[in-house]
Scaffold this motif. Structure first.
Motif, PDB file in Angstrom:
ATOM      1  N   TYR A  96       0.887  -1.272  -0.025  1.00 32.59           N
ATOM      2  CA  TYR A  96       0.143  -0.140   0.097  1.00 32.59           C
ATOM      3  C   TYR A  96       0.803   1.297  -0.062  1.00 32.59           C
ATOM      4  CZ  TYR A  96      -4.299  -2.422   1.196  1.00 32.59           C
ATOM      5  OH  TYR A  96      -5.529  -3.320   1.243  1.00 32.59           O
ATOM      6  N   CYS A  97       1.884   1.256   0.888  1.00 27.78           N
ATOM      7  CA  CYS A  97       2.947   2.559   0.804  1.00 27.78           C
ATOM      8  C   CYS A  97       3.531   2.840  -0.447  1.00 27.78           C
ATOM      9  CB  CYS A  97       3.776   2.154   2.004  1.00 27.78           C
ATOM     10  SG  CYS A  97       4.813   3.723   2.429  1.00 27.78           S
ATOM     11  N   ILE A  98       4.036   1.689  -0.964  1.00 28.61           N
ATOM     12  CA  ILE A  98       4.493   1.762  -2.388  1.00 28.61           C
ATOM     13  C   ILE A  98       3.766   2.110  -3.333  1.00 28.61           C
ATOM     14  CG2 ILE A  98       5.980   0.638  -4.111  1.00 28.61           C
ATOM     15  CD1 ILE A  98       7.110  -1.106  -1.992  1.00 28.61           C
ATOM     16  N   ALA A  99       2.442   1.464  -3.378  1.00 31.62           N
ATOM     17  CA  ALA A  99       1.472   2.115  -4.635  1.00 31.62           C
ATOM     18  C   ALA A  99       1.036   3.581  -4.211  1.00 31.62           C
ATOM     19  CB  ALA A  99       0.253   1.228  -4.191  1.00 31.62           C
ATOM     20  N   GLY A 117       2.843  -7.289  10.933  1.00 31.96           N
ATOM     21  CA  GLY A 117       2.384  -6.648   9.618  1.00 31.96           C
ATOM     22  C   GLY A 117       3.895  -6.559   8.826  1.00 31.96           C
ATOM     23  N   PHE A 118       4.811  -6.153   9.454  1.00 31.61           N
ATOM     24  CA  PHE A 118       6.173  -5.865   8.557  1.00 31.61           C
ATOM     25  C   PHE A 118       6.640  -7.232   8.205  1.00 31.61           C
ATOM     26  CE2 PHE A 118      10.691  -5.753   8.909  1.00 31.61           C
ATOM     27  CZ  PHE A 118      10.845  -4.865   7.629  1.00 31.61           C
ATOM     28  N   GLY A 119       6.654  -8.151   9.308  1.00 35.23           N
ATOM     29  CA  GLY A 119       6.955  -9.413   9.152  1.00 35.23           C
ATOM     30  C   GLY A 119       6.576 -10.224   7.778  1.00 35.23           C
ATOM     31  N   PHE A 120       5.229  -9.896   7.613  1.00 41.62           N
ATOM     32  CA  PHE A 120       4.565 -10.812   6.624  1.00 41.62           C
ATOM     33  C   PHE A 120       5.062 -10.518   5.140  1.00 41.62           C
ATOM     34  CE2 PHE A 120       1.527 -12.170   9.726  1.00 41.62           C
ATOM     35  CZ  PHE A 120       0.935 -13.345   8.963  1.00 41.62           C
ATOM     36  N   ASN A 121       5.576  -9.066   5.120  1.00 43.04           N
ATOM     37  CA  ASN A 121       6.104  -8.816   3.553  1.00 43.04           C
ATOM     38  C   ASN A 121       7.348  -7.957   3.670  1.00 43.04           C
ATOM     39  OD1 ASN A 121       5.318  -9.139   1.122  1.00 43.04           O
ATOM     40  ND2 ASN A 121       3.515  -7.576   0.996  1.00 43.04           N
ATOM     41  N   ALA A 122       8.360  -7.867   4.506  1.00 39.72           N
ATOM     42  CA  ALA A 122       9.498  -7.321   4.768  1.00 39.72           C
ATOM     43  C   ALA A 122      10.281  -6.814   3.530  1.00 39.72           C
ATOM     44  CB  ALA A 122      10.282  -7.775   5.994  1.00 39.72           C
ATOM     45  N   MET A 123      10.222  -7.974   2.407  1.00 41.24           N
ATOM     46  CA  MET A 123      10.768  -7.737   1.323  1.00 41.24           C
ATOM     47  C   MET A 123      10.589  -6.782   0.606  1.00 41.24           C
ATOM     48  SD  MET A 123       8.416 -10.219   1.048  1.00 41.24           S
ATOM     49  CE  MET A 123       9.111 -11.541   1.906  1.00 41.24           C
ATOM     50  N   GLU A 124       9.359  -6.212   0.517  1.00 39.24           N
ATOM     51  CA  GLU A 124       9.078  -5.209  -0.239  1.00 39.24           C
ATOM     52  C   GLU A 124       9.775  -3.794   0.133  1.00 39.24           C
ATOM     53  OE1 GLU A 124       6.799  -5.304  -2.471  1.00 39.24           O
ATOM     54  OE2 GLU A 124       6.130  -7.428  -2.186  1.00 39.24           O
ATOM     55  N   VAL A 125      10.564  -3.492   1.227  1.00 37.89           N
ATOM     56  CA  VAL A 125      11.086  -2.698   1.613  1.00 37.89           C
ATOM     57  C   VAL A 125      12.322  -2.203   0.239  1.00 37.89           C
ATOM     58  CG1 VAL A 125      12.981  -1.632   3.194  1.00 37.89           C
ATOM     59  CG2 VAL A 125      10.663  -2.663   3.866  1.00 37.89           C
ATOM     60  N   TRP A 128      10.543  -0.513  -2.352  1.00 37.09           N
ATOM     61  CA  TRP A 128      10.577   0.995  -1.694  1.00 37.09           C
ATOM     62  C   TRP A 128      11.881   1.540  -2.130  1.00 37.09           C
ATOM     63  CZ3 TRP A 128      13.136   2.289   2.483  1.00 37.09           C
ATOM     64  CH2 TRP A 128      12.778   3.733   2.888  1.00 37.09           C
ATOM     65  N   TRP A 129      12.852   0.896  -1.709  1.00 41.82           N
ATOM     66  CA  TRP A 129      14.110   1.697  -1.755  1.00 41.82           C
ATOM     67  C   TRP A 129      14.416   1.927  -3.131  1.00 41.82           C
ATOM     68  CZ3 TRP A 129      17.345   4.128   1.510  1.00 41.82           C
ATOM     69  CH2 TRP A 129      18.596   4.265   1.118  1.00 41.82           C
ATOM     70  N   LEU A 130      14.165   0.920  -4.094  1.00 43.44           N
ATOM     71  CA  LEU A 130      14.589   1.187  -5.568  1.00 43.44           C
ATOM     72  C   LEU A 130      13.478   2.049  -6.285  1.00 43.44           C
ATOM     73  CD1 LEU A 130      15.236  -2.551  -6.518  1.00 43.44           C
ATOM     74  CD2 LEU A 130      17.054  -0.674  -6.137  1.00 43.44           C
ATOM     75  N   TYR A 131      12.306   2.122  -5.981  1.00 41.64           N
ATOM     76  CA  TYR A 131      11.647   2.987  -7.067  1.00 41.64           C
ATOM     77  C   TYR A 131      10.692   4.127  -6.378  1.00 41.64           C
ATOM     78  CZ  TYR A 131      12.050  -0.926  -9.735  1.00 41.64           C
ATOM     79  OH  TYR A 131      12.412  -2.095 -10.508  1.00 41.64           O
ATOM     80  N   THR A 132      10.972   4.351  -4.784  1.00 44.00           N
ATOM     81  CA  THR A 132      10.122   5.616  -4.628  1.00 44.00           C
ATOM     82  C   THR A 132      10.851   6.211  -3.492  1.00 44.00           C
ATOM     83  OG1 THR A 132       8.133   6.251  -3.557  1.00 44.00           O
ATOM     84  CG2 THR A 132       8.698   4.178  -2.634  1.00 44.00           C
ATOM     85  N   GLU A 133      10.753   7.532  -3.305  1.00 38.10           N
ATOM     86  CA  GLU A 133      11.554   8.631  -2.098  1.00 38.10           C
ATOM     87  C   GLU A 133      10.615   9.053  -1.317  1.00 38.10           C
ATOM     88  OE1 GLU A 133      13.818  11.183  -4.229  1.00 38.10           O
ATOM     89  OE2 GLU A 133      15.145   9.470  -5.260  1.00 38.10           O
ATOM     90  N   THR A 134       9.215   8.878  -1.528  1.00 37.52           N
ATOM     91  CA  THR A 134       8.217   9.689  -0.632  1.00 37.52           C
ATOM     92  C   THR A 134       7.568   8.685   0.412  1.00 37.52           C
ATOM     93  OG1 THR A 134       6.559   9.151  -2.137  1.00 37.52           O
ATOM     94  CG2 THR A 134       8.000  11.423  -2.446  1.00 37.52           C
ATOM     95  N   CYS A 135       8.157   7.710   0.645  1.00 37.54           N
ATOM     96  CA  CYS A 135       7.441   6.639   1.382  1.00 37.54           C
ATOM     97  C   CYS A 135       8.378   6.361   3.082  1.00 37.54           C
ATOM     98  CB  CYS A 135       7.170   5.392   1.046  1.00 37.54           C
ATOM     99  SG  CYS A 135       6.230   4.259   1.670  1.00 37.54           S
ATOM    100  N   TYR A 136       7.816   6.624   3.872  1.00 40.98           N
ATOM    101  CA  TYR A 136       8.588   6.382   5.494  1.00 40.98           C
ATOM    102  C   TYR A 136       8.028   5.372   5.995  1.00 40.98           C
ATOM    103  CZ  TYR A 136      11.020  10.653   3.835  1.00 40.98           C
ATOM    104  OH  TYR A 136      11.719  11.645   3.148  1.00 40.98           O
ATOM    105  N   PHE A 137       8.810   4.419   6.649  1.00 46.60           N
ATOM    106  CA  PHE A 137       8.183   3.221   7.537  1.00 46.60           C
ATOM    107  C   PHE A 137       8.648   3.759   8.923  1.00 46.60           C
ATOM    108  CE2 PHE A 137       8.700   1.273   3.279  1.00 46.60           C
ATOM    109  CZ  PHE A 137       7.642   0.758   3.241  1.00 46.60           C
ATOM    110  N   TYR A 138       7.619   3.272   9.695  1.00 42.85           N
ATOM    111  CA  TYR A 138       7.882   3.125  11.452  1.00 42.85           C
ATOM    112  C   TYR A 138       7.324   1.941  11.778  1.00 42.85           C
ATOM    113  CZ  TYR A 138       8.203   4.046  16.253  1.00 42.85           C
ATOM    114  OH  TYR A 138       8.566   3.946  17.608  1.00 42.85           O
ATOM    115  N   TYR A 139       8.415   1.195  12.300  1.00 39.16           N
ATOM    116  CA  TYR A 139       8.080  -0.151  12.732  1.00 39.16           C
ATOM    117  C   TYR A 139       8.022  -0.398  14.272  1.00 39.16           C
ATOM    118  CZ  TYR A 139       9.411  -0.970   7.898  1.00 39.16           C
ATOM    119  OH  TYR A 139       9.413  -0.948   6.631  1.00 39.16           O
ATOM    120  N   TYR A 140       6.882  -1.008  14.928  1.00 39.74           N
ATOM    121  CA  TYR A 140       6.639  -1.295  16.255  1.00 39.74           C
ATOM    122  C   TYR A 140       7.206  -2.737  16.476  1.00 39.74           C
ATOM    123  CZ  TYR A 140       3.917   2.486  17.935  1.00 39.74           C
ATOM    124  OH  TYR A 140       3.263   3.609  18.147  1.00 39.74           O
TER     125      TYR A 140
END
Length: 141
Positions: A96-99, A117-125, A128-140
């Motif tokens: 969702y964040c990348i989209a 939530g992060f663990g289920f799809n952590a590889m998407e980071v 994000w790193w390759l294709y976008t610069e306007t998304c910030y993640f905060y992990y609990y």
């Protein structure tokens, strides 16, 4: 007759929402050292409110993160919150964040993710790193 029943129900629900909000706000305003679960949410909420318009797109995922965040991380504009929804589908936050970043490159996108939530799809980071610069993640944790 029916309208008065619905009106009373809506009024009762509205009253309960205000009571819950007041109780949460009291917990949020406490200065706690070391941080508790609510302290980072308060910092994120206050930062988002300070940004003004346009409001950043907020993505939240994870059981407690999404549930508590939906009432505490107030969005002031429509269509600026994405979460796992009523069914609690885990692992959609990073996508969702990348989209949202790709669809709205000029908007800030903030993802508040719980550990599962992060663990289920952590590889998407990596995406994000390759294709976008306007998304910030905060992990609990």
């Amino acid at each position: 007759m029916i309208l008065s029943i619905w009106g009373a129900w809506v009024e009762a629900i509205s009253k309960k929402v205000k009571e819950n909000f007041s109780r949460m706000e009291a917990q949020l305003t406490r200065h706690v050292v070391p941080f508790n679960f609510l302290t980072p949410l308060r910092i994120i909420r206050d930062t988002i409110l300070e940004l003004g318009s346009p409001a950043p797109v907020l993505v939240s995922e994870g059981a407690n993160t999404m549930d508590v965040g939906s009432s505490m991380l107030v969005q002031t504009e429509p269509r600026t919150r994405l979460d796992a929804g009523a069914w609690g589908t885990m692992g959609v936050g990073q996508g969702y964040c990348i989209a949202a970043s790709v669809a709205n490159p000029d908007w800030l996108v903030v993802a508040v993710e719980g550990d599962s939530g992060f663990g289920f799809n952590a590889m998407e980071v990596e995406v994000w790193w390759l294709y976008t610069e306007t998304c910030y993640f905060y992990y609990y944790p």
